[in-house]
Design a protein around this motif. Structure first.
Motif, PDB file in Angstrom:
ATOM      1  N   ASP A  33      -6.470  14.005 -39.677  1.00  0.00           N
ATOM      2  CA  ASP A  33      -7.267  12.851 -40.115  1.00  0.00           C
ATOM      3  C   ASP A  33      -7.328  12.798 -41.638  1.00  0.00           C
ATOM      4  O   ASP A  33      -7.113  11.742 -42.253  1.00  0.00           O
ATOM      5  N   VAL A  34      -7.656  13.931 -42.231  1.00  0.00           N
ATOM      6  CA  VAL A  34      -7.778  14.001 -43.691  1.00  0.00           C
ATOM      7  C   VAL A  34      -6.412  13.817 -44.346  1.00  0.00           C
ATOM      8  O   VAL A  34      -6.265  13.099 -45.362  1.00  0.00           O
ATOM      9  N   ALA A  35      -5.371  14.440 -43.772  1.00  0.00           N
ATOM     10  CA  ALA A  35      -4.034  14.334 -44.352  1.00  0.00           C
ATOM     11  C   ALA A  35      -3.541  12.890 -44.338  1.00  0.00           C
ATOM     12  O   ALA A  35      -2.912  12.435 -45.315  1.00  0.00           O
ATOM     13  N   LEU A  36      -3.795  12.169 -43.289  1.00  0.00           N
ATOM     14  CA  LEU A  36      -3.345  10.775 -43.208  1.00  0.00           C
ATOM     15  C   LEU A  36      -4.052   9.914 -44.250  1.00  0.00           C
ATOM     16  O   LEU A  36      -3.442   9.008 -44.836  1.00  0.00           O
ATOM     17  N   ARG A  37      -5.345  10.167 -44.486  1.00  0.00           N
ATOM     18  CA  ARG A  37      -6.059   9.386 -45.487  1.00  0.00           C
ATOM     19  C   ARG A  37      -5.541   9.678 -46.890  1.00  0.00           C
ATOM     20  O   ARG A  37      -5.537   8.812 -47.767  1.00  0.00           O
ATOM     21  N   MET A  38      -5.062  10.915 -47.085  1.00  0.00           N
ATOM     22  CA  MET A  38      -4.547  11.281 -48.409  1.00  0.00           C
ATOM     23  C   MET A  38      -3.105  10.841 -48.590  1.00  0.00           C
ATOM     24  O   MET A  38      -2.706  10.410 -49.680  1.00  0.00           O
ATOM     25  N   ALA A  39      -2.300  10.932 -47.520  1.00  0.00           N
ATOM     26  CA  ALA A  39      -0.861  10.661 -47.656  1.00  0.00           C
ATOM     27  C   ALA A  39      -0.476   9.263 -47.200  1.00  0.00           C
ATOM     28  O   ALA A  39       0.593   8.765 -47.594  1.00  0.00           O
ATOM     29  N   GLY A  40      -1.304   8.630 -46.380  1.00  0.00           N
ATOM     30  CA  GLY A  40      -0.938   7.357 -45.780  1.00  0.00           C
ATOM     31  C   GLY A  40      -0.480   6.294 -46.751  1.00  0.00           C
ATOM     32  O   GLY A  40       0.602   5.695 -46.584  1.00  0.00           O
ATOM     33  N   PRO A  41      -1.259   5.994 -47.800  1.00  0.00           N
ATOM     34  CA  PRO A  41      -0.835   4.934 -48.729  1.00  0.00           C
ATOM     35  C   PRO A  41       0.526   5.195 -49.371  1.00  0.00           C
ATOM     36  O   PRO A  41       1.315   4.269 -49.587  1.00  0.00           O
ATOM     37  N   PHE A  42       0.809   6.444 -49.660  1.00  0.00           N
ATOM     38  CA  PHE A  42       2.070   6.780 -50.326  1.00  0.00           C
ATOM     39  C   PHE A  42       3.252   6.706 -49.354  1.00  0.00           C
ATOM     40  O   PHE A  42       4.350   6.309 -49.734  1.00  0.00           O
ATOM     41  N   ALA A  78       4.611  17.381 -40.403  1.00  0.00           N
ATOM     42  CA  ALA A  78       4.788  18.252 -41.574  1.00  0.00           C
ATOM     43  C   ALA A  78       4.924  17.425 -42.846  1.00  0.00           C
ATOM     44  O   ALA A  78       4.373  17.783 -43.905  1.00  0.00           O
ATOM     45  N   MET A  79       5.644  16.305 -42.758  1.00  0.00           N
ATOM     46  CA  MET A  79       5.823  15.453 -43.927  1.00  0.00           C
ATOM     47  C   MET A  79       4.485  14.864 -44.377  1.00  0.00           C
ATOM     48  O   MET A  79       4.218  14.726 -45.585  1.00  0.00           O
ATOM     49  N   VAL A  80       3.610  14.530 -43.406  1.00  0.00           N
ATOM     50  CA  VAL A  80       2.293  13.993 -43.744  1.00  0.00           C
ATOM     51  C   VAL A  80       1.491  15.035 -44.521  1.00  0.00           C
ATOM     52  O   VAL A  80       0.874  14.726 -45.565  1.00  0.00           O
ATOM     53  N   TYR A  81       1.485  16.291 -44.060  1.00  0.00           N
ATOM     54  CA  TYR A  81       0.734  17.340 -44.757  1.00  0.00           C
ATOM     55  C   TYR A  81       1.316  17.611 -46.142  1.00  0.00           C
ATOM     56  O   TYR A  81       0.564  17.803 -47.118  1.00  0.00           O
ATOM     57  N   GLU A  82       2.637  17.661 -46.238  1.00  0.00           N
ATOM     58  CA  GLU A  82       3.268  17.930 -47.533  1.00  0.00           C
ATOM     59  C   GLU A  82       2.940  16.836 -48.539  1.00  0.00           C
ATOM     60  O   GLU A  82       2.667  17.109 -49.720  1.00  0.00           O
ATOM     61  N   GLU A  83       2.946  15.588 -48.065  1.00  0.00           N
ATOM     62  CA  GLU A  83       2.621  14.471 -48.954  1.00  0.00           C
ATOM     63  C   GLU A  83       1.154  14.510 -49.342  1.00  0.00           C
ATOM     64  O   GLU A  83       0.785  14.234 -50.494  1.00  0.00           O
ATOM     65  N   ALA A  84       0.281  14.893 -48.382  1.00  0.00           N
ATOM     66  CA  ALA A  84      -1.156  14.958 -48.678  1.00  0.00           C
ATOM     67  C   ALA A  84      -1.450  15.995 -49.754  1.00  0.00           C
ATOM     68  O   ALA A  84      -2.305  15.773 -50.635  1.00  0.00           O
ATOM     69  N   LEU A  85      -0.747  17.130 -49.691  1.00  0.00           N
ATOM     70  CA  LEU A  85      -0.987  18.183 -50.678  1.00  0.00           C
ATOM     71  C   LEU A  85      -0.583  17.766 -52.085  1.00  0.00           C
ATOM     72  O   LEU A  85      -1.043  18.366 -53.073  1.00  0.00           O
ATOM     73  N   ARG A  86       0.244  16.721 -52.212  1.00  0.00           N
ATOM     74  CA  ARG A  86       0.653  16.230 -53.531  1.00  0.00           C
ATOM     75  C   ARG A  86      -0.397  15.310 -54.145  1.00  0.00           C
ATOM     76  O   ARG A  86      -0.292  14.945 -55.321  1.00  0.00           O
ATOM     77  N   HIS A  87      -1.392  14.894 -53.362  1.00  0.00           N
ATOM     78  CA  HIS A  87      -2.361  13.911 -53.841  1.00  0.00           C
ATOM     79  C   HIS A  87      -3.786  14.383 -53.557  1.00  0.00           C
ATOM     80  O   HIS A  87      -4.519  13.756 -52.781  1.00  0.00           O
ATOM     81  N   PRO A  88      -4.225  15.491 -54.187  1.00  0.00           N
ATOM     82  CA  PRO A  88      -5.573  16.014 -53.934  1.00  0.00           C
ATOM     83  C   PRO A  88      -6.675  15.043 -54.341  1.00  0.00           C
ATOM     84  O   PRO A  88      -7.782  15.104 -53.806  1.00  0.00           O
ATOM     85  N   ASP A  89      -6.375  14.144 -55.301  1.00  0.00           N
ATOM     86  CA  ASP A  89      -7.405  13.204 -55.749  1.00  0.00           C
ATOM     87  C   ASP A  89      -7.783  12.191 -54.676  1.00  0.00           C
ATOM     88  O   ASP A  89      -8.814  11.528 -54.791  1.00  0.00           O
ATOM     89  N   TRP A  90      -6.930  12.057 -53.653  1.00  0.00           N
ATOM     90  CA  TRP A  90      -7.200  11.086 -52.589  1.00  0.00           C
ATOM     91  C   TRP A  90      -7.977  11.715 -51.430  1.00  0.00           C
ATOM     92  O   TRP A  90      -8.140  11.122 -50.373  1.00  0.00           O
ATOM     93  N   CYS A  91      -8.466  12.909 -51.631  1.00  0.00           N
ATOM     94  CA  CYS A  91      -9.184  13.612 -50.557  1.00  0.00           C
ATOM     95  C   CYS A  91     -10.525  12.918 -50.282  1.00  0.00           C
ATOM     96  O   CYS A  91     -11.283  12.622 -51.221  1.00  0.00           O
ATOM     97  N   PRO A  92     -10.836  12.624 -49.046  1.00  0.00           N
ATOM     98  CA  PRO A  92     -12.109  11.951 -48.721  1.00  0.00           C
ATOM     99  C   PRO A  92     -13.326  12.850 -48.891  1.00  0.00           C
ATOM    100  O   PRO A  92     -14.448  12.376 -48.957  1.00  0.00           O
ATOM    101  N   ILE A  93     -13.113  14.176 -48.917  1.00  0.00           N
ATOM    102  CA  ILE A  93     -14.235  15.114 -49.097  1.00  0.00           C
ATOM    103  C   ILE A  93     -14.510  15.234 -50.599  1.00  0.00           C
ATOM    104  O   ILE A  93     -13.640  15.690 -51.374  1.00  0.00           O
ATOM    105  N   GLN A  94     -15.686  14.825 -51.004  1.00  0.00           N
ATOM    106  CA  GLN A  94     -16.052  14.781 -52.417  1.00  0.00           C
ATOM    107  C   GLN A  94     -16.718  16.088 -52.855  1.00  0.00           C
ATOM    108  O   GLN A  94     -17.194  16.871 -52.017  1.00  0.00           O
ATOM    109  N   PRO A  95     -16.785  16.347 -54.164  1.00  0.00           N
ATOM    110  CA  PRO A  95     -17.372  17.606 -54.663  1.00  0.00           C
ATOM    111  C   PRO A  95     -18.811  17.826 -54.210  1.00  0.00           C
ATOM    112  O   PRO A  95     -19.239  18.968 -54.041  1.00  0.00           O
ATOM    113  N   GLU A  96     -19.578  16.746 -54.017  1.00  0.00           N
ATOM    114  CA  GLU A  96     -20.974  16.914 -53.623  1.00  0.00           C
ATOM    115  C   GLU A  96     -21.140  17.145 -52.115  1.00  0.00           C
ATOM    116  O   GLU A  96     -22.243  17.416 -51.638  1.00  0.00           O
TER     117      GLU A  96
END
Length: 1018
Positions: free
Chosen positions: A54-63, A159-177
């Motif tokens: 779920d998280v990986a798709l939100r991070m990698a999906g747009p790209f 695997a491609m979804v996870y690899e792409e997600a790891l390239r875009h940490p700024d798109w992570c839905p989990i925020q610092p707070e």
């Protein structure tokens, strides 16, 4: 107490508005945990259960969308592996020669997926790592082909979804707070682990129960988990593998129960009875199953008792009607369209046809197919059913038949045409291989989907759900793109989709019983858990090495890859850890009897550990367990008030009550009472109505009654087994033709014998017309005629293989040549008539002057006359007014079988055909006489033996027929006492076991005096 659930509850109370993320392997587990929190009165606002994907798709999906990449269906992996494997060169390959193996594709896909999710590509696989250079080369080629396929078709795997997600940490839905945690004791792949570890926000270390007596599995050792020591009072099952550490206390008896049962169905029945006795609502019960078979049983039993149920893993589609029908469809095609297989498919109840649309039922189609004697091959249905249609049309045009018989024949002819059209269309819908032996996969997919839509039956909501899911699931094969392969290989693609699909999988729901596999057990937190199917060797996965990568190879590639020992270690630890955290009382059970294989089964080590924990005694052994379990539970309840159905209630009430219970039930079940009385009579020494004593039927079945004409074969069989004669002539019972053509035999004995008879007659008629004896020169002509007929037969009912056709043709022609040789050497008699028919309608082209449609009357004296019908194979003239009759036997010869003249009335052909021949010859000869009858074994198998029997005196024949008639007149329709007579009987299903011995024991009865005398005629 579940420490992780308590941790989440505390988090929800302490941080109501704060976003709280929990990584779980499936949405079902997350939703189940959330509902448990809510049921315990805690508001789980802003608690979000997510999977790493779920998280990986939100991070990698747009790209990925920007790159034009479409996610690939994960379930399509085995089919894609099969396609890529078939594209590899076959010569010198390692896995390619095994492409035909049904599970090869699944094993390869599991390995490729595991390597990809570990971050490995083809370039990362080093030759020195592998035990075989061929394996290394082919696995690298397969991985490369897989990546090329994804690239060429703009597809992206997980695997491609996870690899792409790891390239875009700024798109992570989990925020610092935010804060986040993960489900403890979950095995994540390296890419999933990398993504989870990269999350922002506050990381909360998950809590879990410390399980005693077992080491933490290798791949779980590095996980950050706070393991709390277990308290035997609140979490006794944490000591399941170390029972000596648990103190003996009453709570253990309340939390742990054990039983065994005499079969799987009895085991599930006992579980249902215990649920009913407890008075607990169904949504407080979970059943964890060690096998798929137990899940299917629970589903079926819940439907039978109208209990709402959900299955964690769903039901295998092959257990539903559409799934079974599709598997049967594939089997039918792979057996070269075997008619026997298709007939069973028609009778299975898994197909549908609307009688009002098609004009026939599936049962009628199956019966017509049996009557047509279709074999195999695409052409067999058109040929066989066309031949049957012509046969019915001939009967409809028979002027000697009654109006009703002709109308029935015409109706059957029309029905046969409709069945033929339907089956031929079904066969034609399956694409035929081209000259290269291949078919387009998409064409086979279209054929399977069309069959699924229009021909499979649906009788429940589950069937409808299965059909819809199967249509989509099989249709996904079109995503593989244009691809051709052999027909059998394309069917493996279809099979893989059917066999890998689970339908109706659901999470635990309110008001529903919940059943699942061991891997899903414990999450629902229900008050009562039953763990069933705990037989030795069937509980946890075996520790066999992977079929693709050996442990040594896996260890060299990466420590994150699962080894054979990890499978069982991880499964045992996860299951025990969930039981330990569960608040349930747990009942462990196993079946001590395999009712399908008729063998004893034994408790697994898990049952023994539960028994040891229950008694807080680590020294207990299996013998103690078996003694403590006592009598196995059965389908019959111990207490009738616990019965789940009226049938079980009655069984418990009557069981053990002896004759008193039986008498109590007699008025309610008169048919059963009559059956028991019949059985008692059959077991008595007296000849009764239940053994075939029906004097009322004697006059109606009198073989000498006006208008009655019997064949000699019928009379012989009446002497052999009067009971069979009564079934056929008295009750009008006709045996259902369930014979299936043997693939190893082309011409069955009946067909072969009939064809040889016709060829023998053709040769002798040719010689008769030319006024000569057969000579060796006739062999060429007769063999050519025989070969022509064999070619025609092969078109009408093809042989299964060329080898069988050639072998049987060679033997057939050899027998033809042998017959010519024998006839050319024998010139002391003059053959004059062949295949002389009497008592039957004559064909328009009947060439025999002696033939006639009227039966022949045989006068026994005192006004008693037999009318017989039949066909005399051959009449030879041996003197001016003296003749002999021959009957061809094209099978084997056993001298013991051919001793004597009448064989107790079982051998009448030579005698009765001799008398019939005299009547027929009187039309051309003044005072003809028959000197003898000859049974001529004309083939190589019969060694040209000739059994010659002198013509019996008319008085002897009259005595035999008189006694045979009296047996029938007096209604003495006893079964044969010789079980050898039953080997090829069409009515065998009408008799039970041991009837021959029963018949023998009744022979001394005075009523059977005439039957005994009949058997004395040698």
């Amino acid at each position: 107490m579940d420490p992780f659930l308590e941790q989440l509850k505390q988090l929800c109370v302490a941080h109501v508005t704060r976003s709280k993320w929990v990584f779980v392997p499936t949405h079902t587990i997350g939703r189940t945990l959330g509902e448990r929190i809510a049921r315990e009165g805690v508001n789980w606002l802003n608690l979000r259960f997510v999977t790493p994907l779920d998280v990986a798709l939100r991070m990698a999906g747009p790209f990925l969308v920007e790159q034009g990449v479409t996610p690939s269906e994960e379930g399509l992996g085995p089919a894609l592996m099969m396609r890529l494997l078939l594209d590899l060169p076959q010569g010198g390959g390692y896995f390619r020669p095994l492409a035909q193996h049904p599970t090869m594709a699944q094993a390869l896909w599991a390995t490729v997926r595991e390597l990809r999710m570990a971050g490995f590509g083809p370039e990362d696989l080093k030759l020195k790592t592998f035990s075989s250079p061929a394996k290394h080369a082919e696995l690298v080629a397969l991985l490369s082909a897989y990546q090329n396929f994804l690239s060429q078709h703009n597809r992206g795997d997980m695997a491609m979804v996870y690899e792409e997600a790891l390239r875009h940490p700024d798109w992570c839905p989990i925020q610092p707070e935010d804060c986040w945690t993960e489900l403890p004791d979950t095995i994540w792949t390296p890419l999933q682990r990398s993504l989870i570890d990269s999350m922002k926000g506050e990381r909360l270390i998950p809590r879990s129960i410390a399980v005693s007596g077992v080491q933490i599995p290798r791949r779980m050792g590095s996980q950050r988990i706070k393991r709390l020591p277990a308290d035997p009072a609140t979490n006794p099952l944490a000591f399941l593998l170390a029972p000596a550490l648990a103190s003996r206390q009453p709570r253990l008896d309340r939390q742990i129960a054990l039983f065994h049962a005499g079969g799987r169905e009895a085991e599930i029945e006992e579980v249902f009875r215990r649920i009913l006795d407890s008075g607990t609502s169904l949504d407080q019960v979970e059943i964890a199953c060690a096998s798929e078979a137990h899940l299917a049983l629970i589903w079926e039993k819940a439907l039978r008792h109208n209990w709402p149920v959900t299955l964690g893993s769903g039901v295998a589609s092959v257990l539903t009607r559409p799934g079974r029908a599709l598997i049967g469809f594939c089997d039918w095609i792979e057996t070269d369209f075997s008619a026997g297989h298709f007939r069973r498919l028609l009778q299975s109840g898994d197909l549908k046809v609307k009688e009002e649309d098609q004009g026939f039922t599936l049962g009628q189609a199956a019966r017509l197919l049996a009557q047509a004697e279709a074999g195999w091959g695409r052409a067999t249905y058109n040929l066989a059913l066309s031949r049957l249609h012509k046969s019915y049309e001939s009967r409809a045009a028979d002027r000697d038949a009654s109006e009703d018989e002709r109308a029935a024949a015409q109706s059957k002819a029309e029905q046969t045409l409709r069945v033929r059209e339907w089956i031929v269309n079904l066969v034609d819908s399956v694409p035929a291989p081209g000259q290269d032996g291949k078919v387009p996969l998409q064409a086979v997919v279209a054929s399977a989907v069309d069959f699924l839509r229009n021909t499979t039956a649906r009788s429940s909501a589950l069937d409808h759900r299965s059909a819809t899911a199967l249509e989509d699931y099989i249709g996904e094969l079109n995503s593989l793109g244009p691809f051709s392969c052999g027909l059998s290989e394309s069917l493996r693609f279809i099979r893989e989709r059917i066999q890998s699909l689970q339908v109706a999988s659901e999470r635990p729901r309110p008001g529903h019983l919940f059943a699942c596999g061991l891997a899903q057990a414990g999450y629902a937190g229900r008050a009562h858990t039953f763990v069933v199917g705990l037989e030795e060797g069937r509980v946890f996965p075996s520790s066999t090495e992977d079929a693709v990568l050996l442990d040594q190879e896996r260890g060299s590639i990466s420590p994150s890859l699962r080894l054979s020992a990890d499978k069982i270690d991880e499964a045992v630890f996860a299951f025990v850890a969930r039981l330990a955290a569960s608040p349930s009382s747990v009942t462990f059970s196993h079946s001590c009897r395999d009712t399908r294989e008729f063998r004893e089964t034994y408790a697994s080590w898990l049952m023994l550990q539960a028994f040891r924990l229950q008694n807080a005694d680590e020294a207990l052994v299996y013998r103690d367990l078996k003694k403590a379990l006592g009598e196995p539970k059965s389908l019959v309840p111990e207490n009738r008030d616990s019965a789940l159905s009226s049938g079980a209630w009655w069984l418990r009430s009557v069981a053990g009550s002896g004759d008193a219970g039986i008498r109590l039930l007699d008025p309610a079940f008169p048919a059963t009472t009559a059956g028991r009385h019949a059985e008692e009579c059959r077991n008595s020494p007296e000849f009764t109505a239940f053994d075939g004593y029906v004097p009322e039927a004697g006059a109606k079945l009198d073989p000498t009654a006006p208008g009655t004409a019997l064949s000699v074969t019928e009379l012989e069989r009446a002497a052999e087994c009067p009971f069979r004669f009564f079934l056929k002539r008295g009750l009008g019972v006709r045996a259902v033709d369930e014979r299936e053509r043997d693939r190893d035999v082309w011409l069955d004995p009946l067909t072969r014998g009939s064809e040889l008879h016709d060829l023998y007659a053709s040769l002798l008629r040719r010689a008769r017309d030319e006024g000569r004896h057969p000579n060796p020169g006739d062999a060429v002509w007769l063999k050519a005629l025989a070969q022509s007929r064999l070619n025609q037969l092969n078109e009408e009912m093809p042989a299964s293989t060329t080898e069988i056709l050639e072998r049987e043709s060679k033997d057939f022609l050899a027998d033809v040549e042998l017959f010519v040789e024998a006839e050319a050497a024998k010139c002391d008699t003059q053959p004059i008539a062949f295949e002389v028919s009497f008592g039957r309608p004559l064909d328009a082209d009947d060439q025999e002057p002696l033939a006639r449609s009227a039966p022949v009357e045989i006068d026994l004296g005192s006004g008693v006359k037999f009318r017989i019908a039949g066909r005399i194979d051959r009449i030879d003239q041996v003197g001016p007014d003296t003749f002999e009759i021959l009957d061809y036997k094209t099978g084997g010869y056993w001298s013991e079988k051919w001793k004597g003249t009448f064989n107790g009335g079982r051998r009448l052909q030579h005698a009765l055909y001799g008398l019939a021949a005299i009547e027929l010859l009187k039309t051309q000869y003044k005072n003809p006489k028959i000197s003898r009858g000859i049974y001529y074994f004309s083939s190589y198998k019969g060694r040209r033996e000739r059994v010659e029997i002198a013509a019996p005196a008319r008085e002897s024949i009259a005595a035999v027929l008189g006694d045979l008639r009296d047996v029938i007149l007096q209604g003495h329709f006893i079964r044969t006492g010789d079980e050898r007579d039953c080997r090829f009987c069409d009515y065998l299903a009408a008799c039970g076991p041991g009837v021959n011995q029963q018949a023998k024991e009744k022979h001394p009865d005075s009523k059977l005096e005439i039957f005994r005398r009949l058997g004395t005629y040698e």
